[in-house]
Each structure stands twice: as structure tokens, then as C-alpha cells.
Motif scaffolding. Structure first.
Motif, short mmCIF file in Angstrom:
data_model
loop_
_atom_site.label_atom_id
_atom_site.label_comp_id
_atom_site.label_asym_id
_atom_site.label_seq_id
_atom_site.Cartn_x
_atom_site.Cartn_y
_atom_site.Cartn_z
N THR A 49 0.97 -1.09 0.03
CA THR A 49 0.08 0.03 0.02
C THR A 49 0.98 1.02 -0.01
O THR A 49 0.75 2.06 -0.80
CB THR A 49 -0.95 0.03 1.09
N VAL A 50 1.94 1.19 0.64
CA VAL A 50 2.62 2.48 0.80
C VAL A 50 3.66 2.72 -0.45
O VAL A 50 3.50 3.73 -0.85
CB VAL A 50 4.06 2.06 2.05
N CYS A 51 3.94 1.76 -1.02
CA CYS A 51 4.79 1.88 -2.48
C CYS A 51 3.80 2.32 -3.30
O CYS A 51 4.16 3.17 -4.04
CB CYS A 51 5.31 0.50 -2.61
N VAL A 52 2.56 1.75 -3.50
CA VAL A 52 1.70 1.96 -4.38
C VAL A 52 1.16 3.50 -4.37
O VAL A 52 1.37 4.16 -5.36
CB VAL A 52 0.45 1.35 -4.87
N PHE A 53 0.83 3.93 -3.32
CA PHE A 53 0.42 5.46 -3.02
C PHE A 53 1.61 6.20 -3.26
O PHE A 53 1.51 7.27 -3.80
CB PHE A 53 -0.16 5.46 -1.63
N THR A 65 -6.22 10.86 -13.20
CA THR A 65 -7.04 9.75 -13.28
C THR A 65 -6.21 8.31 -13.22
O THR A 65 -6.52 7.40 -12.79
CB THR A 65 -7.88 9.79 -14.61
N VAL A 66 -4.98 8.42 -13.95
CA VAL A 66 -4.08 7.47 -14.00
C VAL A 66 -3.52 7.12 -12.62
O VAL A 66 -3.64 6.07 -12.14
CB VAL A 66 -2.92 7.53 -15.16
N TRP A 72 -5.31 0.37 -7.65
CA TRP A 72 -5.89 -1.18 -8.01
C TRP A 72 -4.86 -2.12 -7.66
O TRP A 72 -4.87 -3.15 -7.71
CB TRP A 72 -6.52 -1.27 -9.23
N LEU A 73 -3.59 -1.35 -8.07
CA LEU A 73 -2.36 -2.19 -7.99
C LEU A 73 -2.06 -2.54 -6.67
O LEU A 73 -1.34 -3.85 -6.38
CB LEU A 73 -1.08 -1.55 -8.32
N ILE A 74 -2.64 -2.21 -5.44
CA ILE A 74 -2.87 -2.60 -4.23
C ILE A 74 -3.35 -3.88 -4.35
O ILE A 74 -2.77 -4.96 -3.56
CB ILE A 74 -3.19 -1.60 -3.04
N LEU A 75 -4.42 -4.01 -4.70
CA LEU A 75 -5.37 -5.39 -4.65
C LEU A 75 -4.37 -6.64 -5.52
O LEU A 75 -4.25 -7.71 -4.98
CB LEU A 75 -6.60 -5.36 -5.28
#
Length: 85
Positions: A49-53, A65-66, A72-75
Motif C-alpha cells: 500500500t505504501v509503495c503504490v500510493f 485519473t491514471v 488497483w495495484l494494491i489489490l
């Protein structure tokens, strides 16, 4: 922008959670019945989560938007790591 503020907040919360979890693990404050796999899962999931955000923040300046779709990469990351562990 608000997307950047949201992403920063989520990354900070995820990092704080991870640090608390690692501290509890090092001090042996976790329930002994937890499997090693469970402990690692709860250590890695917040880091995803930390990395994706964190990665979505610079993207937000280019395309908001992108940046939000990146979340969604978190999931996806969690699904990959849950199969790997």
C-alpha cells in the motif's frame, strides 16, 4: 491537489502501521499462535500500500485519473503476495 494529499496520507498511515507491527513483532508482543506466514503477510501487505500510493504521487501531477487507477495495484499486489507466501 487532493489526490496527492490523499495518497500522502494513505502512505503515511500504511508506514505507521508497518512500523508498529514490526515493533510488536520484534518485542514478541504478537500472539504465539500466529503462523510465520501470517506474520509476514501482515508485514508485507501494508508495504504494498505504501509503495503504490507513494508511486502514484508523481503520476498525479501528470494525470490524476491514471494515478487513481494505479491504486488497483494494491489489490493485485496483495493477491500476488498471498499466493507467494
Amino acid at each position: 491537489t487532493t489526490i496527492v494529499i490523499y495518497a500522502l496520507t494513505m502512505a503515511a498511515v500504511g508506514l505507521a502501521y508497518t512500523l508498529m507491527w514490526v515493533h510488536a513483532r520484534r518485542r514478541m508482543l504478537l500472539d504465539e499462535s500466529l503462523s510465520r506466514q501470517t506474520v509476514w503477510m501482515y508485514t508485507l501487505w501494508p508495504l504494498i500500500t505504501v509503495c503504490v500510493f507513494a508511486l502514484s504521487i508523481p503520476v498525479a501531477y501528470l494525470n490524476a485519473t491514471v494515478s487513481m487507477w494505479m491504486w488497483w495495484l494494491i489489490l493485485i499486489g496483495r493477491l500476488v503476495f498471498s499466493r507467494w507466501l
